[in-house]
Design an enzyme around this catalytic site. Structure first.
Site, PDB file in Angstrom:
ATOM      1  N   GLU A  66       9.290  16.388  15.590  1.00  0.00           N
ATOM      2  CA  GLU A  66       9.578  16.325  14.162  1.00  0.00           C
ATOM      3  C   GLU A  66       8.610  17.254  13.421  1.00  0.00           C
ATOM      4  O   GLU A  66       7.391  17.085  13.525  1.00  0.00           O
ATOM      5  CB  GLU A  66       9.416  14.891  13.640  1.00  0.00           C
ATOM      6  CG  GLU A  66       9.831  14.757  12.184  1.00  0.00           C
ATOM      7  CD  GLU A  66       9.550  13.376  11.594  1.00  0.00           C
ATOM      8  OE1 GLU A  66       8.484  12.810  11.852  1.00  0.00           O
ATOM      9  OE2 GLU A  66      10.421  12.892  10.844  1.00  0.00           O
ATOM     10  N   LYS A  88       0.846  -1.202   0.000  1.00  0.00           N
ATOM     11  CA  LYS A  88       0.000   0.000   0.000  1.00  0.00           C
ATOM     12  C   LYS A  88       0.876   1.245   0.000  1.00  0.00           C
ATOM     13  O   LYS A  88       1.614   1.489   0.960  1.00  0.00           O
ATOM     14  CB  LYS A  88      -0.898   0.026   1.251  1.00  0.00           C
ATOM     15  CG  LYS A  88      -1.927   1.154   1.171  1.00  0.00           C
ATOM     16  CD  LYS A  88      -2.528   1.486   2.517  1.00  0.00           C
ATOM     17  CE  LYS A  88      -1.932   2.708   3.146  1.00  0.00           C
ATOM     18  NZ  LYS A  88      -2.138   3.976   2.440  1.00  0.00           N
ATOM     19  N   CYS A 114      13.128  12.100   5.894  1.00  0.00           N
ATOM     20  CA  CYS A 114      13.319  11.696   7.294  1.00  0.00           C
ATOM     21  C   CYS A 114      14.751  11.927   7.742  1.00  0.00           C
ATOM     22  O   CYS A 114      15.019  11.992   8.937  1.00  0.00           O
ATOM     23  CB  CYS A 114      12.936  10.221   7.461  1.00  0.00           C
ATOM     24  SG  CYS A 114      13.831   9.165   6.303  1.00  0.00           S
ATOM     25  N   GLU A 121      10.521   1.744   9.991  1.00  0.00           N
ATOM     26  CA  GLU A 121      11.409   2.885   9.688  1.00  0.00           C
ATOM     27  C   GLU A 121      10.598   4.144   9.955  1.00  0.00           C
ATOM     28  O   GLU A 121       9.682   4.459   9.199  1.00  0.00           O
ATOM     29  CB  GLU A 121      11.853   2.838   8.220  1.00  0.00           C
ATOM     30  CG  GLU A 121      12.603   1.581   7.819  1.00  0.00           C
ATOM     31  CD  GLU A 121      13.978   1.474   8.443  1.00  0.00           C
ATOM     32  OE1 GLU A 121      14.513   2.509   8.886  1.00  0.00           O
ATOM     33  OE2 GLU A 121      14.506   0.359   8.514  1.00  0.00           O
TER      34      GLU A 121
HETATM   35  P1  NAP Z   1       2.188   8.014   8.197  1.00  0.00           P
HETATM   36  O1  NAP Z   1       1.045   8.915   8.357  1.00  0.00           O
HETATM   37  O2  NAP Z   1       2.630   7.212   9.364  1.00  0.00           O
HETATM   38  O3  NAP Z   1       1.817   7.066   6.968  1.00  0.00           O
HETATM   39  C1  NAP Z   1       2.716   6.123   6.416  1.00  0.00           C
HETATM   40  C2  NAP Z   1       1.924   5.040   5.712  1.00  0.00           C
HETATM   41  O4  NAP Z   1       1.168   4.306   6.686  1.00  0.00           O
HETATM   42  C3  NAP Z   1       0.897   5.582   4.729  1.00  0.00           C
HETATM   43  O5  NAP Z   1       0.777   4.690   3.650  1.00  0.00           O
HETATM   44  C4  NAP Z   1      -0.362   5.599   5.571  1.00  0.00           C
HETATM   45  O6  NAP Z   1      -1.536   5.599   4.817  1.00  0.00           O
HETATM   46  C5  NAP Z   1      -0.211   4.311   6.345  1.00  0.00           C
HETATM   47  N1  NAP Z   1      -0.988   4.221   7.575  1.00  0.00           N
HETATM   48  C6  NAP Z   1      -1.559   5.220   8.309  1.00  0.00           C
HETATM   49  N2  NAP Z   1      -2.222   4.699   9.382  1.00  0.00           N
HETATM   50  C7  NAP Z   1      -2.069   3.356   9.318  1.00  0.00           C
HETATM   51  C8  NAP Z   1      -2.512   2.269  10.126  1.00  0.00           C
HETATM   52  N3  NAP Z   1      -3.257   2.465  11.217  1.00  0.00           N
HETATM   53  N4  NAP Z   1      -2.168   1.008   9.775  1.00  0.00           N
HETATM   54  C9  NAP Z   1      -1.414   0.788   8.677  1.00  0.00           C
HETATM   55  N5  NAP Z   1      -0.968   1.776   7.859  1.00  0.00           N
HETATM   56  C10 NAP Z   1      -1.283   3.042   8.172  1.00  0.00           C
HETATM   57  O7  NAP Z   1       3.476   8.784   7.694  1.00  0.00           O
HETATM   58  P2  NAP Z   1       3.560   9.869   6.537  1.00  0.00           P
HETATM   59  O8  NAP Z   1       2.967  11.140   7.053  1.00  0.00           O
HETATM   60  O9  NAP Z   1       3.052   9.270   5.266  1.00  0.00           O
HETATM   61  O10 NAP Z   1       5.132  10.023   6.367  1.00  0.00           O
HETATM   62  C11 NAP Z   1       5.910  10.915   7.092  1.00  0.00           C
HETATM   63  C12 NAP Z   1       6.654  10.207   8.198  1.00  0.00           C
HETATM   64  O11 NAP Z   1       7.437   9.142   7.653  1.00  0.00           O
HETATM   65  C13 NAP Z   1       7.641  11.114   8.907  1.00  0.00           C
HETATM   66  O12 NAP Z   1       7.549  10.900  10.288  1.00  0.00           O
HETATM   67  C14 NAP Z   1       8.993  10.643   8.383  1.00  0.00           C
HETATM   68  O13 NAP Z   1      10.075  10.894   9.241  1.00  0.00           O
HETATM   69  C15 NAP Z   1       8.745   9.193   8.215  1.00  0.00           C
HETATM   70  N6  NAP Z   1       9.711   8.596   7.278  1.00  0.00           N
HETATM   71  C16 NAP Z   1      10.653   7.752   7.775  1.00  0.00           C
HETATM   72  C17 NAP Z   1      11.604   7.205   6.926  1.00  0.00           C
HETATM   73  C18 NAP Z   1      12.670   6.262   7.433  1.00  0.00           C
HETATM   74  O14 NAP Z   1      13.286   5.608   6.614  1.00  0.00           O
HETATM   75  N7  NAP Z   1      12.894   6.170   8.724  1.00  0.00           N
HETATM   76  C19 NAP Z   1      11.567   7.521   5.565  1.00  0.00           C
HETATM   77  C20 NAP Z   1      10.580   8.395   5.107  1.00  0.00           C
HETATM   78  C21 NAP Z   1       9.652   8.923   5.968  1.00  0.00           C
HETATM   79  P3  NAP Z   1      -2.228   7.029   4.486  1.00  0.00           P
HETATM   80  O15 NAP Z   1      -1.331   7.721   3.557  1.00  0.00           O
HETATM   81  O16 NAP Z   1      -3.499   6.660   3.881  1.00  0.00           O
HETATM   82  O17 NAP Z   1      -2.390   7.730   5.795  1.00  0.00           O
END
Ligand code: NAP
Length: 480
Positions: free
Chosen positions: A383, A173, A282, A248
């Site tokens: 963050e 997804k 990130c 991650e």
């Molecule tokens: P997010 O809101 O946590 O969403 C990430 C993914 O998870 C999306 O596909 C989201 O779907 C899905 N998701 C949301 N709620 C879920 C649930 N209850 N169960 C399963 N999946 C669920 O994060 P984001 O806002 O897209 O991304 C930003 C964050 O990612 C930042 O904190 C950044 O630091 C982190 N990040 C970390 C890395 C690393 O390698 N450590 C790399 C890139 C980004 P939806 O889009 O539909 O909400």
């Protein structure tokens, strides 16, 4: 236009015919719709993956490698189309998508096409017992991959490529905010000869279809990249089923600048590490600590360099920063700027919305520098994940190390110094999964990638990813 799910090699509408609007961040307009997939769609995707598994897991490594290579070549061939789609969907500058995102998506497939042919396991000779042990590394079965919006195809493929290289079948997804390049990947998979059902892509909201993937009792491993809060929730859902998890998560990465560094290189790289992809990486260095003796000079030079960055529409090749990914995200980032004084800082550059001619409703924000006095302030602890960095001076090595480690996150750190001893002392003591010294975001795909503390659990990259996507089984043979 309507994006479709990719299940069993076919493009299909969501069974319940529910859809979510997809916005173009550069102008705020709805330009497509994506499936709001439900449990029924997941059931079909899972069934396709499960049916494909016996054959795919027994497909020779040469064959799997060839198919992954084909995918890599096709991504490269379609780079202009994919980069344009990424820029439109995410708001990032087209030039960035062309030079980083899409080439890296191809590199992910090519890397694991090669890596799987070199993947090996161990043997243990039980000397004196006439027995030999060897470890089989077997694919897990059907696995789930969930990715975020900041580097859409780049991070989506970073999970999928090792998962299928290792012989698993996948239900994946992408973020609902940036679904387009994952959708376009479907065509490529068919063209590359990936058997039906090996990879299934379901679109929709994290809270429904994402949650359903994590909660599915027969999906035995989840590779997730996203926010720390979501990661914690996923861990809670997955733990009672004893799923394998790779998480991650977020970061609040320190950049530590000593007076003895190569100043010009540091300045150029720090502008990049602060504002590349609108600060939505990130790994961006969002807490910048500068040795007191060069603090005033750095402050002046940094402001001068940042003031030259051009915020513009993503399709203008002179834009350094494009649009933020969504209106809610823009509002979240702005709330930190608007409350800067209360959160312990003073905005010394930027902080304003930017209106771009013909793109007036897009989500544009100036690169923003905030001066803080204390690392414990909200601006240094939370963050923000946008084009916002903080700067503050430090007096000595111990002080800056303590501040760098005073964070609930531990993803990466950047260190600028020409002193090798200091480099080693700090690198060993800093609580992060990655340390870059005199560079930033230099990636060798063989290296372990991931964070400690609230930045995640497990490592991706290189053989670590192939280990995650396989189960080790020890076989002990007595031969006398
Ligand atoms: P997010 O809101 O946590 O969403 C990430 C993914 O998870 C999306 O596909 C989201 O779907 C899905 N998701 C949301 N709620 C879920 C649930 N209850 N169960 C399963 N999946 C669920 O994060 P984001 O806002 O897209 O991304 C930003 C964050 O990612 C930042 O904190 C950044 O630091 C982190 N990040 C970390 C890395 C690393 O390698 N450590 C790399 C890139 C980004 P939806 O889009 O539909 O909400």
């Amino acid at each position: 236009m309507k994006i479709k799910n990719y299940i069993n090699g076919e493009f299909v509408n969501p069974i319940l015919d529910n859809w979510i609007d997809n916005y173009n961040p550069s102008n705020g307009e709805i330009y497509s719709q994506i499936p709001n997939s439900s449990d029924i769609d997941l059931k079909n995707a899972f069934k396709a993956a499960k049916n494909a598994f016996p054959k795919w897991s027994e497909t020779t490594l040469e064959k799997r490698s060839q198919i992954l290579s084909n995918i890599a070549h096709l991504i490269t061939e379609k780079l202009p189309e994919l980069a344009a789609a990424e820029a439109k969907d995410n708001g990032k500058p087209l030039e960035l998508a062309k030079s980083i995102d899409i080439p890296r998506a191809a590199a992910n497939f090519q890397f694991f096409a090669n890596a799987i042919t070199q993947f090996a396991s161990e043997t243990h000779d039980s000397v004196g017992l006439n027995a030999i042990n060897f470890t089989l590394r077997q694919p897990i079965g059907v696995v789930g991959c969930i990715s975020p919006w900041n580097l859409p195809l780049y991070l989506f493929t970073w999970k999928i490529a090792p998962a299928i290289a290792a012989g698993n079948c996948v239900v994946a997804k992408p973020s609902e905010i940036t679904p387009m390049t994952a959708f376009l990947l479907g065509e490529i998979l068919n063209e590359a000869g990936l058997p039906k059902g090996v990879l299934n892509i379901v679109h929709g909201s994290g809270k429904t279809i994402g949650q359903a993937i994590v909660a599915h009792s027969e999906i035995k491993a989840i590779s997730f990249t996203g926010g720390t809060q979501t990661g914690a929730h996923i861990a809670k859902v997955a733990a009672p089923m004893f799923k394998k998890l790779s998480l991650e998560l977020g970061g609040k990465n320190p950049a530590i600048i000593f007076a003895d560094c190569n100043y010009d290189e540091m300045l150029e790289a720090t502008v990049r590490s602060s504002f590349a992809n609108q600060g939505q990486i990130c790994l961006c260095g969002s807490r910048i600590f500068i040795e007191a003796s060069i603090y005033q000079k750095f402050k002046t030079d940094f402001i001068t360099a940042v003031s030259k960055l051009k915020v513009g529409n993503p399709f203008d090749s002179t834009s350094d920063l494009g649009a933020l990914v969504s209106k809610p995200h823009l509002e979240k980032v702005r709330s930190y700027i608007d409350n800067a004084a209360q959160y312990g800082g003073k905005v010394i550059f930027g902080g304003n919305l930017v209106s771009i001619h013909n793109f007036e409703s897009g989500y544009y924000l100036e690169p923003t520098i905030i001066e803080v006095k204390d690392n414990s302030c909200v601006l240094n602890q939370e963050e923000i994940f946008g084009p916002v960095v903080t700067i503050m001076p430090f007096n000595n090595e111990n002080e800056v190390l303590a501040m760098a480690n005073d964070s609930s996150y531990g993803l990466s750190a950047t260190l600028w110094t020409n002193d090798l001893k200091k480099t080693m002392r700090i690198s060993k003591q800093i609580h992060t999964g990655i340390v870059w010294v005199n560079t930033w975001l230099l990636r060798d795909l063989r290296t372990p990638f991931g964070g400690v503390k609230n930045s995640g659990v497990g490592r991706e990259g290189g053989l670590e990813a192939l280990r995650f996507f396989t189960e080790p089984k020890n076989i002990c043979i007595k031969y006398n």
